[in-house]
Design an enzyme around this catalytic site. Sequence first.
Site, PDB file in Angstrom:
ATOM      1  N   ASN A  51      13.480   4.351   4.230  1.00  0.00           N
ATOM      2  CA  ASN A  51      12.577   3.322   4.760  1.00  0.00           C
ATOM      3  C   ASN A  51      11.422   4.007   5.479  1.00  0.00           C
ATOM      4  OD1 ASN A  51      11.725   0.681   5.729  1.00  0.00           O
ATOM      5  ND2 ASN A  51      12.527   1.288   7.731  1.00  0.00           N
ATOM      6  N   HIS A  60       8.948   3.358   8.688  1.00  0.00           N
ATOM      7  CA  HIS A  60       8.821   2.511   9.875  1.00  0.00           C
ATOM      8  C   HIS A  60       7.572   2.941  10.645  1.00  0.00           C
ATOM      9  CE1 HIS A  60      10.085  -0.040  13.182  1.00  0.00           C
ATOM     10  NE2 HIS A  60       9.774   0.948  14.004  1.00  0.00           N
ATOM     11  N   ASP A  85      16.471   0.394  11.940  1.00  0.00           N
ATOM     12  CA  ASP A  85      15.545   1.484  12.296  1.00  0.00           C
ATOM     13  C   ASP A  85      16.268   2.704  12.874  1.00  0.00           C
ATOM     14  OD1 ASP A  85      13.471  -0.133  11.410  1.00  0.00           O
ATOM     15  OD2 ASP A  85      13.184  -1.041  13.367  1.00  0.00           O
ATOM     16  N   SER A 100       0.839  -1.210   0.000  1.00  0.00           N
ATOM     17  CA  SER A 100       0.000   0.000   0.000  1.00  0.00           C
ATOM     18  C   SER A 100       0.873   1.260   0.000  1.00  0.00           C
ATOM     19  CB  SER A 100      -0.986   0.002   1.173  1.00  0.00           C
ATOM     20  OG  SER A 100      -0.305   0.136   2.402  1.00  0.00           O
ATOM     21  N   ASN A 101       2.021   1.197   0.655  1.00  0.00           N
ATOM     22  CA  ASN A 101       2.945   2.338   0.593  1.00  0.00           C
ATOM     23  C   ASN A 101       3.539   2.476  -0.810  1.00  0.00           C
ATOM     24  OD1 ASN A 101       3.340   3.853   3.197  1.00  0.00           O
ATOM     25  ND2 ASN A 101       3.460   1.748   3.946  1.00  0.00           N
ATOM     26  N   ALA A 117      -1.495   7.473   7.933  1.00  0.00           N
ATOM     27  CA  ALA A 117      -0.468   8.508   8.076  1.00  0.00           C
ATOM     28  C   ALA A 117       0.753   8.183   7.208  1.00  0.00           C
ATOM     29  CB  ALA A 117      -0.061   8.641   9.541  1.00  0.00           C
ATOM     30  N   GLU A 118       1.105   6.889   7.152  1.00  0.00           N
ATOM     31  CA  GLU A 118       2.234   6.470   6.318  1.00  0.00           C
ATOM     32  C   GLU A 118       2.008   6.877   4.865  1.00  0.00           C
ATOM     33  OE1 GLU A 118       3.640   2.406   6.783  1.00  0.00           O
ATOM     34  OE2 GLU A 118       2.751   2.297   8.772  1.00  0.00           O
ATOM     35  N   LEU A 171      18.822  -5.425   5.803  1.00  0.00           N
ATOM     36  CA  LEU A 171      19.890  -5.306   4.801  1.00  0.00           C
ATOM     37  C   LEU A 171      21.252  -5.323   5.487  1.00  0.00           C
ATOM     38  CD1 LEU A 171      18.207  -2.551   2.638  1.00  0.00           C
ATOM     39  CD2 LEU A 171      18.661  -4.907   1.904  1.00  0.00           C
TER      40      LEU A 171
HETATM   41  C1  GAR Z   1       3.918  -0.693   6.790  1.00  0.00           C
HETATM   42  O1  GAR Z   1       3.150  -0.433   7.956  1.00  0.00           O
HETATM   43  C2  GAR Z   1       5.368  -0.363   7.035  1.00  0.00           C
HETATM   44  O2  GAR Z   1       5.550   0.755   7.861  1.00  0.00           O
HETATM   45  C3  GAR Z   1       5.839  -1.617   7.713  1.00  0.00           C
HETATM   46  O3  GAR Z   1       5.212  -2.660   7.017  1.00  0.00           O
HETATM   47  C4  GAR Z   1       3.965  -2.188   6.507  1.00  0.00           C
HETATM   48  C5  GAR Z   1       3.910  -2.488   5.028  1.00  0.00           C
HETATM   49  O4  GAR Z   1       2.649  -2.179   4.488  1.00  0.00           O
HETATM   50  N1  GAR Z   1       7.261  -1.724   7.673  1.00  0.00           N
HETATM   51  C6  GAR Z   1       7.988  -2.224   8.659  1.00  0.00           C
HETATM   52  O5  GAR Z   1       7.505  -2.659   9.673  1.00  0.00           O
HETATM   53  C7  GAR Z   1       9.478  -2.235   8.394  1.00  0.00           C
HETATM   54  N2  GAR Z   1      10.191  -2.376   9.622  1.00  0.00           N
HETATM   55  P1  GAR Z   1       2.469  -2.062   2.915  1.00  0.00           P
HETATM   56  O6  GAR Z   1       3.096  -3.318   2.299  1.00  0.00           O
HETATM   57  O7  GAR Z   1       0.982  -2.025   2.711  1.00  0.00           O
HETATM   58  O8  GAR Z   1       3.152  -0.832   2.448  1.00  0.00           O
END
Ligand code: GAR
Length: 217
Positions: free
Chosen positions: A109, A111, A147, A15-16, A175-176, A95
């Site tokens: 990234n 987080h 992180d 989704s991001n 929010a992301e 990584l």
């Molecule tokens: C998101 O919430 C992102 O912040 C998290 O995984 C999800 C992916 O969602 N990432 C981590 O936890 C990395 N440490 P998405 O595949 O729908 O973008």
Amino acid sequence: MARLKVGVLVSGNGSNLQTLIDLCATPGFPAEIALVISNKPGVMALERAARAGIATQVIPHRDFPDRLAFDQAIDAVFRANGIEFICLAGFLRVLSEMFVELWHNKIINIHPSLLPSFKGLHTHAQALAAGVRFHGCTVHIVRPVLDDGPILVQAAVPVLAGDDEQSLAARVLKAEHQAYPLALKLIAQGRVQIDGTRALIDGKAPGPAALLMNPQE
Ligand code: GAR
């Protein structure tokens, strides 16, 4: 002017990734997503990329004897495709230091917490257990320590009475979806400088433009 060629690493829903795809589709946007690599086959993120006409590759980490060999394969594919900058978007592999240093200041990234609080996994459970009033997400430059790294954008959301992990995760994810495009936009426009452990925007400490409060509203 040539557009910045961005590669995205994914493992899941994407989704991001979708928000970055939509951002790069803006006419005249100075970056393009040129390749999406997933370490897992069949994930929704690959479908999202394919739907947008973006090249994809699956590189299963299990096909490699160790982390270094896997990272070398990713590095080689990105370089063969002229990738200049990398976004991690729900990429659930750590990584190696080698990879992060090869792409120094060229990996970001997202987080799901307000770093440096709640590193690692289960960030929403960690936030609930700590009783914080605000939670959120962080887009940061990747460093070899998990992180860690200069913070580009943060978005804060309230923790509401009655929240559980799911409701909080959903609020943070919204929010992301605003924070990540904002961060890539700042990068693509060449407005980010790294000053030691901090990121500057337009040469200054980031102001409110890089903090989204209550971004879902
Ligand atoms: C998101 O919430 C992102 O912040 C998290 O995984 C999800 C992916 O969602 N990432 C981590 O936890 C990395 N440490 P998405 O595949 O729908 O973008």
